[in-house]
Write an enzyme that holds these catalytic residues in place. Sequence first.
Site, PDB file in Angstrom:
ATOM      1  N   THR A   7      69.085  35.178 -12.512  1.00  0.00           N
ATOM      2  CA  THR A   7      67.835  35.278 -11.750  1.00  0.00           C
ATOM      3  C   THR A   7      66.661  34.814 -12.595  1.00  0.00           C
ATOM      4  OG1 THR A   7      66.430  36.749 -10.430  1.00  0.00           O
ATOM      5  CG2 THR A   7      67.319  37.672 -12.449  1.00  0.00           C
ATOM      6  N   ASN A   8      65.625  34.370 -11.922  1.00  0.00           N
ATOM      7  CA  ASN A   8      64.357  34.065 -12.586  1.00  0.00           C
ATOM      8  C   ASN A   8      63.306  35.086 -12.196  1.00  0.00           C
ATOM      9  OD1 ASN A   8      64.738  31.723 -14.153  1.00  0.00           O
ATOM     10  ND2 ASN A   8      65.007  30.562 -12.252  1.00  0.00           N
ATOM     11  N   ASN A   9      63.723  36.076 -11.441  1.00  0.00           N
ATOM     12  CA  ASN A   9      62.784  37.077 -10.946  1.00  0.00           C
ATOM     13  C   ASN A   9      62.629  38.184 -11.999  1.00  0.00           C
ATOM     14  OD1 ASN A   9      61.739  39.388  -9.666  1.00  0.00           O
ATOM     15  ND2 ASN A   9      62.476  38.714  -7.655  1.00  0.00           N
ATOM     16  N   ASP A  68      72.469  38.813  -4.178  1.00  0.00           N
ATOM     17  CA  ASP A  68      71.768  38.257  -3.027  1.00  0.00           C
ATOM     18  C   ASP A  68      71.478  39.434  -2.103  1.00  0.00           C
ATOM     19  OD1 ASP A  68      70.523  36.097  -1.843  1.00  0.00           O
ATOM     20  OD2 ASP A  68      72.208  35.636  -0.551  1.00  0.00           O
ATOM     21  N   THR A  69      70.272  39.454  -1.592  1.00  0.00           N
ATOM     22  CA  THR A  69      69.837  40.591  -0.779  1.00  0.00           C
ATOM     23  C   THR A  69      69.301  40.102   0.543  1.00  0.00           C
ATOM     24  OG1 THR A  69      69.248  41.925  -2.700  1.00  0.00           O
ATOM     25  CG2 THR A  69      68.133  42.475  -0.661  1.00  0.00           C
ATOM     26  N   GLY A 156      58.292  41.590  -1.893  1.00  0.00           N
ATOM     27  CA  GLY A 156      58.984  41.223  -0.648  1.00  0.00           C
ATOM     28  C   GLY A 156      58.566  42.093   0.525  1.00  0.00           C
ATOM     29  N   TYR A 157      59.553  42.660   1.203  1.00  0.00           N
ATOM     30  CA  TYR A 157      59.318  43.453   2.415  1.00  0.00           C
ATOM     31  C   TYR A 157      58.993  44.919   2.119  1.00  0.00           C
ATOM     32  CZ  TYR A 157      61.524  39.471   4.821  1.00  0.00           C
ATOM     33  OH  TYR A 157      61.830  38.222   5.306  1.00  0.00           O
ATOM     34  N   ASP A 158      58.834  45.272   0.852  1.00  0.00           N
ATOM     35  CA  ASP A 158      58.615  46.684   0.487  1.00  0.00           C
ATOM     36  C   ASP A 158      57.495  47.367   1.284  1.00  0.00           C
ATOM     37  OD1 ASP A 158      60.696  46.890  -1.267  1.00  0.00           O
ATOM     38  OD2 ASP A 158      59.495  46.677  -3.084  1.00  0.00           O
ATOM     39  N   HIS A 183      68.963  49.691  -2.331  1.00  0.00           N
ATOM     40  CA  HIS A 183      70.139  48.855  -2.125  1.00  0.00           C
ATOM     41  C   HIS A 183      70.614  48.258  -3.450  1.00  0.00           C
ATOM     42  CE1 HIS A 183      66.241  47.060  -1.709  1.00  0.00           C
ATOM     43  NE2 HIS A 183      66.713  45.837  -1.932  1.00  0.00           N
TER      44      HIS A 183
HETATM   45  P1  IMP Z   1      66.876  37.858  -2.926  1.00  0.00           P
HETATM   46  O1  IMP Z   1      68.274  37.670  -2.504  1.00  0.00           O
HETATM   47  O2  IMP Z   1      66.724  38.963  -3.910  1.00  0.00           O
HETATM   48  O3  IMP Z   1      66.223  36.593  -3.369  1.00  0.00           O
HETATM   49  O4  IMP Z   1      66.048  38.396  -1.722  1.00  0.00           O
HETATM   50  C1  IMP Z   1      65.941  37.727  -0.499  1.00  0.00           C
HETATM   51  C2  IMP Z   1      64.682  38.192   0.192  1.00  0.00           C
HETATM   52  O5  IMP Z   1      64.717  39.602   0.393  1.00  0.00           O
HETATM   53  C3  IMP Z   1      63.372  37.884  -0.523  1.00  0.00           C
HETATM   54  O6  IMP Z   1      62.421  37.492   0.419  1.00  0.00           O
HETATM   55  C4  IMP Z   1      62.942  39.166  -1.125  1.00  0.00           C
HETATM   56  O7  IMP Z   1      61.568  39.278  -1.150  1.00  0.00           O
HETATM   57  C5  IMP Z   1      63.562  40.188  -0.190  1.00  0.00           C
HETATM   58  N1  IMP Z   1      63.952  41.344  -1.008  1.00  0.00           N
HETATM   59  C6  IMP Z   1      64.978  41.423  -1.887  1.00  0.00           C
HETATM   60  N2  IMP Z   1      65.005  42.632  -2.473  1.00  0.00           N
HETATM   61  C7  IMP Z   1      63.948  43.307  -1.966  1.00  0.00           C
HETATM   62  C8  IMP Z   1      63.426  44.612  -2.204  1.00  0.00           C
HETATM   63  O8  IMP Z   1      63.908  45.415  -3.021  1.00  0.00           O
HETATM   64  N3  IMP Z   1      62.346  44.940  -1.493  1.00  0.00           N
HETATM   65  C9  IMP Z   1      61.752  44.118  -0.593  1.00  0.00           C
HETATM   66  N4  IMP Z   1      62.174  42.891  -0.344  1.00  0.00           N
HETATM   67  C10 IMP Z   1      63.284  42.490  -1.033  1.00  0.00           C
END
Ligand code: IMP
Length: 198
Positions: A7-9, A68-69, A156-158, A183
Amino acid sequence: MELIFATNNEYKLSEIRSLLGLSFSLRGLLELGVSEEIPEDHDTLEENASQKAWFIYDKYGKSCFADDTGLEVDALNGRPGVYSARYSRIGHPTFPEMEPAAGNIRKLLLELAGSSHRKAHFRTVIALVLDGTEYRFEGVVNGVITEKPSGAEGFGYDPVFRPEGFGETFAEMDLSMKNRISHRAKAVEGLIDFLKGM
Ligand code: IMP
């Protein structure tokens, strides 16, 4: 044990580092010197996590995990799901001027406007490639999408996700509280139990 988290996050890296504890040296892609975009072009969280972990393992020969989320909303038949990151750019050319997270939230609230059916869950899939074998872990947190954003923490959606059993959104919570119930925390718990049991 040294592990790469693909990840780069920086936010996620520090979140997972604090969950993993001191017995693991966790490095992100920047520290590994990887600046290229890692492909992530599948239609499921499982395939995307797997693709990212194998990409690093194949190219750099280092054990690696990737996550992946997606936010899966019941009333939207599981959308935005795997498309959560680019949700506001799909079919809604009205939002490109907004910062992505703000655009995503605005689109989500518009799609749910007037609906009392607001159940949703975040789902994280982690794929670990360890010495050439893949293992997967999943974490889910149930909750609801609020009527309007509240809170300034997280990402993100927090601001619009209120986890079940709580009166505040993820963005109103302490990081330490989110880390206990999220999650990603649950998926990482599975990963840690596995690594510690080796
Ligand atoms: P990623 O797979 O972590 O890149 O997440 C995909 C999307 O879900 C991105 O738009 C993130 O902002 C959102 N996302 C992932 N994890 C979270 C979280 O813990 N809280 C809120 N949004 C999330």
